[in-house]
Motif scaffolding. Structure first.
Motif, PDB file in Angstrom:
ATOM      1  N   TYR A 172       0.842  -1.198   0.000  1.00 23.14           N
ATOM      2  CA  TYR A 172       0.000   0.000   0.000  1.00 23.14           C
ATOM      3  C   TYR A 172       0.872   1.242   0.000  1.00 23.14           C
ATOM      4  O   TYR A 172       1.827   1.344   0.773  1.00 23.14           O
ATOM      5  N   THR A 173       0.515   2.192  -0.890  1.00 18.33           N
ATOM      6  CA  THR A 173       1.345   3.388  -0.996  1.00 18.33           C
ATOM      7  C   THR A 173       0.497   4.608  -1.335  1.00 18.33           C
ATOM      8  O   THR A 173      -0.730   4.576  -1.204  1.00 18.33           O
ATOM      9  N   ASP A 174       1.168   5.698  -1.745  1.00 16.24           N
ATOM     10  CA  ASP A 174       0.430   6.944  -1.986  1.00 16.24           C
ATOM     11  C   ASP A 174      -0.024   7.108  -3.434  1.00 16.24           C
ATOM     12  O   ASP A 174      -0.510   8.162  -3.814  1.00 16.24           O
ATOM     13  N   THR A 181       4.348   5.732 -16.114  1.00 13.54           N
ATOM     14  CA  THR A 181       5.540   6.408 -15.617  1.00 13.54           C
ATOM     15  C   THR A 181       5.136   7.117 -14.332  1.00 13.54           C
ATOM     16  O   THR A 181       3.965   7.065 -13.938  1.00 13.54           O
ATOM     17  N   ASP A 182       6.074   7.763 -13.667  1.00 14.94           N
ATOM     18  CA  ASP A 182       5.756   8.409 -12.396  1.00 14.94           C
ATOM     19  C   ASP A 182       4.633   9.432 -12.607  1.00 14.94           C
ATOM     20  O   ASP A 182       4.820  10.422 -13.318  1.00 14.94           O
ATOM     21  N   PRO A 183       3.469   9.205 -12.003  1.00 12.05           N
ATOM     22  CA  PRO A 183       2.341  10.124 -12.240  1.00 12.05           C
ATOM     23  C   PRO A 183       2.611  11.536 -11.727  1.00 12.05           C
ATOM     24  O   PRO A 183       1.906  12.471 -12.086  1.00 12.05           O
ATOM     25  N   ARG A 184       3.634  11.695 -10.917  1.00 14.00           N
ATOM     26  CA  ARG A 184       3.974  13.056 -10.469  1.00 14.00           C
ATOM     27  C   ARG A 184       4.671  13.855 -11.570  1.00 14.00           C
ATOM     28  O   ARG A 184       4.729  15.074 -11.527  1.00 14.00           O
ATOM     29  N   VAL A 185       5.232  13.156 -12.535  1.00 13.67           N
ATOM     30  CA  VAL A 185       5.928  13.841 -13.627  1.00 13.67           C
ATOM     31  C   VAL A 185       5.030  13.961 -14.858  1.00 13.67           C
ATOM     32  O   VAL A 185       5.023  14.965 -15.548  1.00 13.67           O
TER      33      VAL A 185
HETATM   34  P1  ADP Z   1       6.284   4.398  -0.031  1.00 11.69           P
HETATM   35  O1  ADP Z   1       6.695   5.437   0.929  1.00 11.69           O
HETATM   36  O2  ADP Z   1       4.843   3.997   0.113  1.00 11.69           O
HETATM   37  O3  ADP Z   1       7.199   3.222  -0.075  1.00 11.69           O
HETATM   38  P2  ADP Z   1       7.508   5.452  -2.421  1.00 11.69           P
HETATM   39  O4  ADP Z   1       7.666   6.929  -2.388  1.00 11.69           O
HETATM   40  O5  ADP Z   1       8.695   4.618  -2.129  1.00 11.69           O
HETATM   41  O6  ADP Z   1       6.296   5.093  -1.465  1.00 11.69           O
HETATM   42  O7  ADP Z   1       6.927   4.984  -3.832  1.00 11.69           O
HETATM   43  C1  ADP Z   1       5.750   5.575  -4.346  1.00 11.69           C
HETATM   44  C2  ADP Z   1       6.119   6.668  -5.332  1.00 11.69           C
HETATM   45  O8  ADP Z   1       6.760   6.096  -6.461  1.00 11.69           O
HETATM   46  C3  ADP Z   1       4.944   7.420  -5.922  1.00 11.69           C
HETATM   47  O9  ADP Z   1       4.540   8.459  -5.090  1.00 11.69           O
HETATM   48  C4  ADP Z   1       5.465   7.869  -7.279  1.00 11.69           C
HETATM   49  O10 ADP Z   1       5.846   9.236  -7.261  1.00 11.69           O
HETATM   50  C5  ADP Z   1       6.719   7.054  -7.500  1.00 11.69           C
HETATM   51  N1  ADP Z   1       6.744   6.362  -8.788  1.00 11.69           N
HETATM   52  C6  ADP Z   1       7.799   6.337  -9.642  1.00 11.69           C
HETATM   53  N2  ADP Z   1       7.509   5.651 -10.735  1.00 11.69           N
HETATM   54  C7  ADP Z   1       6.249   5.199 -10.607  1.00 11.69           C
HETATM   55  C8  ADP Z   1       5.394   4.408 -11.423  1.00 11.69           C
HETATM   56  N3  ADP Z   1       5.783   3.933 -12.612  1.00 11.69           N
HETATM   57  N4  ADP Z   1       4.156   4.123 -10.958  1.00 11.69           N
HETATM   58  C9  ADP Z   1       3.745   4.581  -9.771  1.00 11.69           C
HETATM   59  N5  ADP Z   1       4.511   5.339  -8.954  1.00 11.69           N
HETATM   60  C10 ADP Z   1       5.757   5.649  -9.346  1.00 11.69           C
END
Ligand code: ADP
Ligand code: ASP
Ligand code: MG
Length: 424
Positions: A172-174, A181-185
């Motif tokens: 489970y994550t955010d 790809t990274d949805p933040r980018v």
């Molecule tokens: P946690 O603290 O729950 O371990 P992380 O910060 O390690 O979370 O991982 C989640 C983050 O990974 C997301 O917030 C997102 O910005 C980043 N991320 C990078 N690439 C991806 C991807 N392909 N799909 C989803 N998230 C990604």
């Protein structure tokens, strides 16, 4: 009744309020009759904060003490979550790494789990408890505290799921799954219903930190059913699967990492053994080398043909690698060592690339249309990586995401399994 391992990352346990919400969620699984092992990370930002404290005190802290320090973050959250569960009337017991025990090798800061003795956890579960385990930490054979590398709680969860024979490991994550790809980018990145272990392994190793690479390796090796989901929103998330889909998208995702550094030795006499002479000392210092490029420079002003030799390392290893390289370069009589830290690697990943030839050309055209200069290129069957200047990162990832239409349902590659009408 199922046995489920759930892992909650730093942002999911970032406040007491969030911990309470997780406790409610875990309790719902318990009430449903499932056995639950919960792995938690430190509160978001805590591991960085602890690292900062150590660096303030001592630029190069001793690895052993660093692990003693960093492992405290997770000890806080297991205790709080166990308390929150008890408060809701669910029996719960917290476990640090050594209390499980999770036995690792002695490579501080990047320890590998060697074995997990499941009896203590099993007894806690049999007695009706939720077992709440500290992620990211272990104990070495000689009784030292170890940590598993940044993002290591993912690996703790997968390893526990394997050791206990869990029915599913839920990360489970955010974000609500693995995206193209990274949805933040890239705001229009698309959540993947599923992704193969092979692709996820590439994505993780090329910089997608949504899962730690060792967690994916472990899950693939032991066949642990693995799913990435959102902590606070419902939804199916993304299943990491063993099966190849009958039809594969050409590209499943774009990964990137900003923490690369490039080192170049110019004018090295081109004779057998130079790669070893230059990279040997770097390997001996445990510095991982990523892309390597060697080129005949065409400069034959000396008795030898001269060559240029370029490779990348992680930014944190830049100074150490440059120092070692300067020494070897001098011994070899090379002309000059140059380098740049803070460059970015962008990678296209997809098993469908195996059967598609012009992916690289499309990639290079998309980047050239944006006037982005490619400094290095490296390819395997299922990925193409390029190194560019960090200032172009977002532009490059968005351009590639558009070029391969990753926001749309995948373009399909004909698997060859479906006969077409004009075939016999
Ligand atoms: P946690 O603290 O729950 O371990 P992380 O910060 O390690 O979370 O991982 C989640 C983050 O990974 C997301 O917030 C997102 O910005 C980043 N991320 C990078 N690439 C991806 C991807 N392909 N799909 C989803 N998230 C990604
Ligand atoms: N707390 C550790 C980190 O920030 C481990 C983890 O979150 O997985 O890297
Ligand atoms: Mg993480």
């Amino acid at each position: 009744m199922a046995l489920i391992v759930q892992k909650y990352g730093g942002s999911s346990v970032g406040s007491v309020d969030k911990i309470k919400r997780i406790a409610e969620k875990v309790k719902r699984y318990r009430d449903n009759g499932d056995e639950v092992v919960v792995v938690v990370s430190a509160m978001g930002g805590e591991t960085d904060r602890l690292q900062g404290l150590a660096e303030e005190l001592d630029g190069r802290p001793v690895a052993r003490e660093m692990d003693v320090l960093l492992s405290t973050g997770e000890q806080v959250t297991i205790a709080l979550l166990a308390m929150a569960l008890r408060h809701l009337g669910a029996e719960a017991q917290s476990f640090t790494g050594w209390q499980v025990p999770i036995v690792s090798d002695d490579a501080h800061a990047k320890a590998r789990i060697q074995r997990i003795e499941p009896d203590n956890l099993r007894s806690a579960l049999d007695a009706g408890n939720v077992a709440v385990v500290a992620g990211f930490q272990g104990i070495t054979e000689s009784g030292e505290i170890s940590t598993l590398g940044r993002g290591g709680s993912d690996t703790t969860a997968v390893a526990l799921a394997a050791a206990l024979g869990a029915d599913e490991c839920q990360i489970y994550t955010d974000v609500d799954g693995v995206y193209t790809t990274d949805p933040r980018v890239v705001p229009n990145a698309r959540r993947l219903e599923q992704i193969t272990f092979e692709e996820m392994l590439e994505m993780a190793s090329l910089g997608s930190k949504v899962l730690q690479i060792r967690a994916v390796e472990f899950a693939g090796k032991y066949g642990v059913p693995l799913r990435v989901l959102s902590t606070f929103d419902d939804g199916p998330g993304t299943l990491i699967t063993l099966e190849d889909q009958v039809e594969e998208p050409i590209i499943s995702g774009i990964a990137f990492t900003k923490d690369e550094a490039q080192l170049t030795v110019l004018g090295v006499p081109d004779r057998p053994g130079i790669a070893y002479s230059l990279l040997g000392p770097i390997g001996e210092h445990n510095i991982e080398v990523d892309m390597i490029l060697q080129n005949v420079s065409g400069d034959s002003s000396s008795d030898y043909t001269l060559t240029d030799f370029t490779f990348t390392v992680h930014s944190r290893d830049f100074d150490a690698a440059k120092e070692l390289l300067e020494k070897s370069a001098k011994e070899l009589g090379a002309r000059e060592v140059s380098g740049q830290s803070g460059i970015t690697k962008v990678s296209l990943v997809g098993v469908g690339m195996r059967s598609h030839a012009n992916v690289a050309a499309r990639m290079f055209k998309a980047l050239s249309d944006e006037n982005i200069n490619i400094r290095m290129i490296s390819t395997t069957e299922i990925k193409i990586s390029i190194v560019i200047e960090t200032k172009y990162l977002e532009l490059a990832v968005r351009a590639l995401h558009d070029e391969f239409e990753l926001d749309e349902e995948p373009q399909r590659v004909d698997s060859g399994l479906t006969p077409t009408a004009d075939q016999d």
